[in-house]
Scaffold this motif. Sequence first.
Motif, mmCIF file in Angstrom:
data_model
loop_
_atom_site.group_PDB
_atom_site.id
_atom_site.type_symbol
_atom_site.label_atom_id
_atom_site.label_comp_id
_atom_site.label_asym_id
_atom_site.label_seq_id
_atom_site.Cartn_x
_atom_site.Cartn_y
_atom_site.Cartn_z
ATOM 1 N N HIS A 84 48.730 39.764 40.845
ATOM 2 C CA HIS A 84 47.490 40.029 41.589
ATOM 3 C C HIS A 84 46.810 38.746 42.058
ATOM 4 C CE1 HIS A 84 44.922 39.224 37.949
ATOM 5 N NE2 HIS A 84 45.975 39.665 37.312
ATOM 6 N N ASP A 115 46.017 33.680 34.946
ATOM 7 C CA ASP A 115 45.780 35.097 35.239
ATOM 8 C C ASP A 115 45.106 35.229 36.596
ATOM 9 O OD1 ASP A 115 45.465 37.813 35.071
ATOM 10 O OD2 ASP A 115 43.903 37.763 33.545
ATOM 11 N N GLU A 149 43.281 43.982 40.696
ATOM 12 C CA GLU A 149 43.822 44.322 39.377
ATOM 13 C C GLU A 149 42.759 44.217 38.299
ATOM 14 O OE1 GLU A 149 45.909 43.765 35.486
ATOM 15 O OE2 GLU A 149 44.521 42.402 36.456
ATOM 16 N N GLU A 172 52.223 38.588 34.312
ATOM 17 C CA GLU A 172 51.084 38.383 33.409
ATOM 18 C C GLU A 172 51.616 37.593 32.215
ATOM 19 O OE1 GLU A 172 47.929 39.307 33.821
ATOM 20 O OE2 GLU A 172 48.037 40.837 35.387
HETATM 21 ZN ZN ZN Z 1 45.995 39.596 35.204
#
Ligand code: ZN
Length: 391
Positions: A84, A115, A149, A172
């Motif tokens: 994402h 992330d 996300e 991830e």
């Molecule tokens: Zn994430």
Amino acid sequence: MSEGLRMVEPVIRSERVIQLLADLIGFQSVNPGGTEGDAAAYVAKVMRKAGCEVELQEIEPGRPNVIARLKGAGGGRTIILNTHMDVVPAGEGWSSDPFTLLRKGERVYGRGVMDAKGPLAAMMAAVEAIAASGAHLPGDIVLAAVVDEEAASLGARNLPDNLHGDLAVIGEATAGNLAVAHRGSIRPVLAAEGVSAHSSTPHLGVNAVSLMVRTLMALEDFAEQELTKRLHPLTGQSTLSVTVINGGIKESMIPDRCEALIDRRLIPGEAEEDALQEIRQIIAGLPALGGRVRIDRLVPTTGVASETRPDHPMVELAAAAIERVYGRRPELTGLTANCDMTHFVKRGIPSVIYGPGDFSVAHTIGEWVTVSELENASRVYASIAMEVAGS
Ligand SMILES: [Zn+2]
């Protein structure tokens, strides 16, 4: 994959991953509060230049998914690399600008380095390297960079119906291991409707806060007695927590309304509707509430839990790729958090989660990842993509 293809194994350079990551970190695609539009335009431009067919799929105004396809010769399998473009807000307390990549020795810092702009940069570098390697693969390699996300997964939920794949790898953090399961969540908001009164004569009213307290105690008992028994070997147990509560108007008024948000974490196998029904039944089983407490609405989440069978051949393929890069066998694990894998599993696509860094660093102040992990990740993505699309 044939030996012929192995000889053109792509060359991944960490400097290229870092360069892509530095550019991505500069786009403030904060969710909530920003949009992924600029990051998406950048991903599209880089992938087009690499030789991909690129589709921008507008999910909300200014918020497109990027679907970049490196076309194969035909007749092969398709790999989907997904992650994402949105990030959580930076928060206070950074010692450097969270939207400027900072490199200090072996580490890089910035909001989203792990992330999930780190995996995104690693995936982009992998596709570029495969395209540049001259490997003529039969199958397609699809990079699906999605929006939202970190909130309601509008991007992954709404990917085009015709998007198919033989394996999806979700980017991830998994600390060098391979996750094949993750938890999900639902977030019902409970509302208690009371009757207001002067608090010197409370018997003339119905206290909504008191109704909610009874409800929450019953729900916590249920969590303690029942949910602790629901264990998944990879994701841990089901949980239920009250995370937000609002009630009361003034110190001298009996409150006529109280709301509480329940964060209910689901394990693979638990259905959303069943979990809601359990909450309704607990409320219905408390006659003292007089029918004044109900589920008022649902706050959107990333989605429900999902899993891929650990003995699925695609899991073995991905594990073997990690082993080649790291020189050790990865552990099969599960994420305690939500992620977009659920939306690929729903389409019948076998899916795994793998990405650079350790998940405990996600969403923290001073988010960091190591340069070597980014390079490892890019090599793993390239290796998996070559194996899947190479036959
Ligand atoms: Zn994430």
